[in-house]
Design a protein around this motif. Structure first.
Motif, PDB file in Angstrom:
ATOM      1  N   LEU A 102      -8.728 -21.040  64.108  1.00  9.95           N
ATOM      2  CA  LEU A 102      -8.160 -19.698  64.008  1.00  9.95           C
ATOM      3  C   LEU A 102      -9.217 -18.616  64.193  1.00  9.95           C
ATOM      4  CD1 LEU A 102      -5.632 -19.751  61.025  1.00  9.95           C
ATOM      5  CD2 LEU A 102      -5.101 -19.242  63.404  1.00  9.95           C
TER       6      LEU A 102
ATOM      7  N   ARG B 260      -9.924 -17.799  67.575  1.00 13.55           N
ATOM      8  CA  ARG B 260      -8.642 -17.697  68.286  1.00 13.55           C
ATOM      9  C   ARG B 260      -8.469 -18.847  69.278  1.00 13.55           C
ATOM     10  NH1 ARG B 260     -10.532 -12.447  68.074  1.00 13.55           N
ATOM     11  NH2 ARG B 260      -9.356 -11.023  66.737  1.00 13.55           N
TER      12      ARG B 260
ATOM     13  N   TYR C 144      -1.242 -14.585  69.413  1.00 14.57           N
ATOM     14  CA  TYR C 144      -1.891 -14.043  68.220  1.00 14.57           C
ATOM     15  C   TYR C 144      -1.425 -12.605  67.984  1.00 14.57           C
ATOM     16  CZ  TYR C 144      -5.139 -17.950  67.795  1.00 14.57           C
ATOM     17  OH  TYR C 144      -5.671 -19.189  67.607  1.00 14.57           O
TER      18      TYR C 144
ATOM     19  N   THR D 156      -2.509 -17.427  73.294  1.00 16.99           N
ATOM     20  CA  THR D 156      -1.897 -18.433  72.416  1.00 16.99           C
ATOM     21  C   THR D 156      -2.889 -19.525  72.026  1.00 16.99           C
ATOM     22  OG1 THR D 156      -1.068 -19.634  74.347  1.00 16.99           O
ATOM     23  CG2 THR D 156       0.445 -18.067  73.284  1.00 16.99           C
TER      24      THR D 156
ATOM     25  N   ARG E  86      -4.592 -12.839  62.044  1.00 16.62           N
ATOM     26  CA  ARG E  86      -4.328 -13.547  63.281  1.00 16.62           C
ATOM     27  C   ARG E  86      -2.821 -13.695  63.553  1.00 16.62           C
ATOM     28  NH1 ARG E  86      -8.868 -12.558  63.971  1.00 16.62           N
ATOM     29  NH2 ARG E  86     -10.641 -13.947  64.341  1.00 16.62           N
ATOM     30  N   LEU E  87      -2.034 -13.903  62.501  1.00 22.66           N
ATOM     31  CA  LEU E  87      -0.623 -14.241  62.676  1.00 22.66           C
ATOM     32  C   LEU E  87       0.345 -13.156  62.238  1.00 22.66           C
ATOM     33  CD1 LEU E  87      -0.791 -17.925  61.424  1.00 22.66           C
ATOM     34  CD2 LEU E  87      -0.792 -17.139  63.771  1.00 22.66           C
TER      35      LEU E  87
END
Length: 549
Positions: A307, A310, A318, A325, A419-420
């Motif tokens: 993560l 990335r 993201y 992705t 990140r999400l």
């Protein structure tokens, strides 16, 4: 008495080792019983093979033994097992530059500068542990910034998660990296804004562009690093590990230690790739070697990155990097080919999967292969960090082991949210959900990515809070596990995950006498007290391998 009788008697005596049972008493012992429930005791007897002969409670009569070890009232628990670590990485990390304690780019550059000055004879400056998220940098660091600390020698430093590296200009020159260097499949060469000039950071598979230029450690250096790794792990109460990504050089280092009776750590090895797997083990997993201290169990497969860089492979882009992705490192067809190759030889696959897409593909592949390869396979998914809630049931359907690292949740919480986004975290670090759906857990640290301290892991698993008690009440507290489940994750369940149950992982008659003496009861201590646990002694196979000063 005949001469023949004397000879026969002498031969029998030489063939039968003298019994040397050891009583370890005056302890507050606890272990996970065969029924999975907590069992308390006050003493144990170790036989001359280094196995537990008896477990005694206060009601039992104490047997006569050859030796007695007074536990001085300490708490005894089974030797702790790290279900996911990188043994040689721990040792090499202890001998190179560690940036994991730095809180800013400036602090890191100062530390790099000092390390280089203190190690003038080293042709390369190597290390790991930097984290641009922790620094609050908002971007990756650059080669130019690293040049400001060291410009007269090549420098290469791995990110804290091991999924990116940071090089200075001399290191890139040594590796032949230019603006024309292309990013390999499954990797990314970071570029300076508005140009093709490499910035100095190499993500996932792109790291190989740099690492191939770094001189490999010599066998004597590897032996030194392994000795250091054993020291670090035993100091933390760890008696066994699942070594993820074992190379032939790693394996030979372990074998040299075993041949010299210097192997004190139990290692369940997972090869760095299918070729390494067959080179080391041949057609089948190796037998247990050196009194259950070493076995090649299976294969580590990287499905995606991390993560932080990335590189974790997501179903959706993201939140903080639209259009990205992540990086699938092993495509669906290749993954299934490797799994078939492993399953045909009864090797155990351990699949690194962090993002939602990676976990979905891993679970799907396992479901497909389970029909062709039934039986006790113990498919493993390493990390299993971010899972689409719709995919969680796959763990229970095929008895998949989620090999997870509780400290990742506390370290990565804020970064995962960035990140999400808050709406895509329902399947994040879902320990309790996996158990409730019939999956299995095994706990570890991912050291040297995180500290190998298992007591920090136990505290994180049971509270979902970090060392500062944040966030209050725990992050997504419904995913906590109870203390017995957490202890099992670091002992009996971790042994099961490596096909080692019945050999070690619990203090029960017939299993290896691997135990730790500590200064407090982990089932009664507060979270802060649990994190402050002191390891007093570590024993492996009835032999003391560490004692605190």
């Amino acid at each position: 008495m005949s001469f023949k009788f004397l000879v026969s008697t002498l031969a029998l005596a030489l063939a039968t080792p003298a019994a040397a049972d050891v009583l370890v008493d005056n302890v507050e012992g606890l272990t996970i019983g065969e029924d999975g429930k907590l069992k308390r005791f006050t003493a144990l007897v170790i036989d001359d093979e280094g196995k537990v002969a008896q477990i005694l409670t206060a009601r039992d009569e104490v047997p006569q033994t050859d030796f007695r070890e007074d536990g001085d009232g300490a708490v005894m628990i089974p030797g702790l097992i790290d279900a996911h670590a990188h043994v040689m990485g721990i040792g090499i990390g202890a001998l190179t530059l560690d940036l994991s304690d730095t809180n800013s780019l400036e602090e890191a550059l100062d530390k790099i500068r000092r390390f280089a000055a203190e190690n003038e004879a080293r042709p390369w400056i190597l290390g790991r542990g930097w984290n641009q998220e922790k620094w609050g940098l908002g971007r990756f660091p650059t080669a130019a910034e690293l040049d400001s600390a060291v410009a007269d020698r090549p420098v290469y430093l791995q990110r804290v998660d091991g999924h990116a590296g940071w090089a200075n200009t001399m290191a890139m020159e040594a590796a032949g990296i230019t603006a024309a260097t292309e990013s390999p499949a499954g990797g990314r060469v970071e570029r300076m804004p508005g140009s093709q000039a490499p910035s100095g950071v190499f993500v996932d598979a792109a790291e190989s562009l740099m690492t191939r230029a770094i001189p490999a450690p010599r066998p004597t250096e590897r032996d030194l690093a392994f000795a250091k790794a054993q020291e670090v792990l035993h100091r933390n109460g760890i008696t066994a590990v699942a070594d993820m990504g074992t190379t032939i050089e790693d394996w030979q280092t372990f074998r040299r230690a075993g041949d010299k009776d210097a192997l004190t750590l139990r290692i369940m090895a997972y090869a760095a790739g299918p070729d390494e797997m067959e080179l080391i083990a041949g057609a089948r997993p190796t037998p247990w070697l050196y009194d259950d201290k070493l076995r090649m169990n299976g294969i580590k497969i990287y499905l995606d990155g991390a993560l932080g860089s990335r590189g974790a492979w997501l179903k959706q882009p993201y939140a903080d990097d639209p259009g990205n992705t992540g990086l699938p490192l092993t495509g669906p067809a290749k993954l299934r080919n490797i799994l078939v190759r492993a399953a045909q030889g009864n090797f155990q696959p351990a699949i690194h999967a962090i993002g939602t897409a990676a976990n979905a593909d891993a679970l799907s592949a396992i479901a497909e292969l389970s029909e062709s390869f039934p039986g006790d396979r113990r498919w493993r998914i390493e990390h299993a960090q971010i899972i689409d809630p719709a995919d969680l049931s796959g763990f229970g359907q095929n008895g998949v082991i989620a090999s997870m690292q509780p400290v990742h949740q506390t370290s990565d919480r804020s970064m995962a949210e960035a990140r999400l986004g808050p709406d895509r975290l329902d399947g994040a670090y879902a320990w309790n959900s996996i158990l409730q759906l019939g999956g299995r857990l095994a706990f570890g640290s991912d050291a040297p990515v995180e500290s190998p301290d298992p007591f920090a892991g136990l505290a994180a698993a049971t509270t979902r809070m970090d060392a500062n008690g944040e966030p209050f009440g725990g992050w997504r507290p419904e995913e906590r596990v109870n203390r017995e489940q957490a202890l099992a994750g670091f002992t009996s369940a971790a042994a099961y995950a490596g096909f080692a149950e019945g050999r070690f992982g619990r203090l029960l008659p017939g299993e290896r006498a691997d135990f730790v003496l500590i200064d407090r009861d982990p089932l009664l201590a507060s979270p802060a007290e649990l994190r402050a646990t002191k390891v007093l002694e570590t024993w492996v196979g009835g032999r003391k391998v560490y004692e605190a000063d």
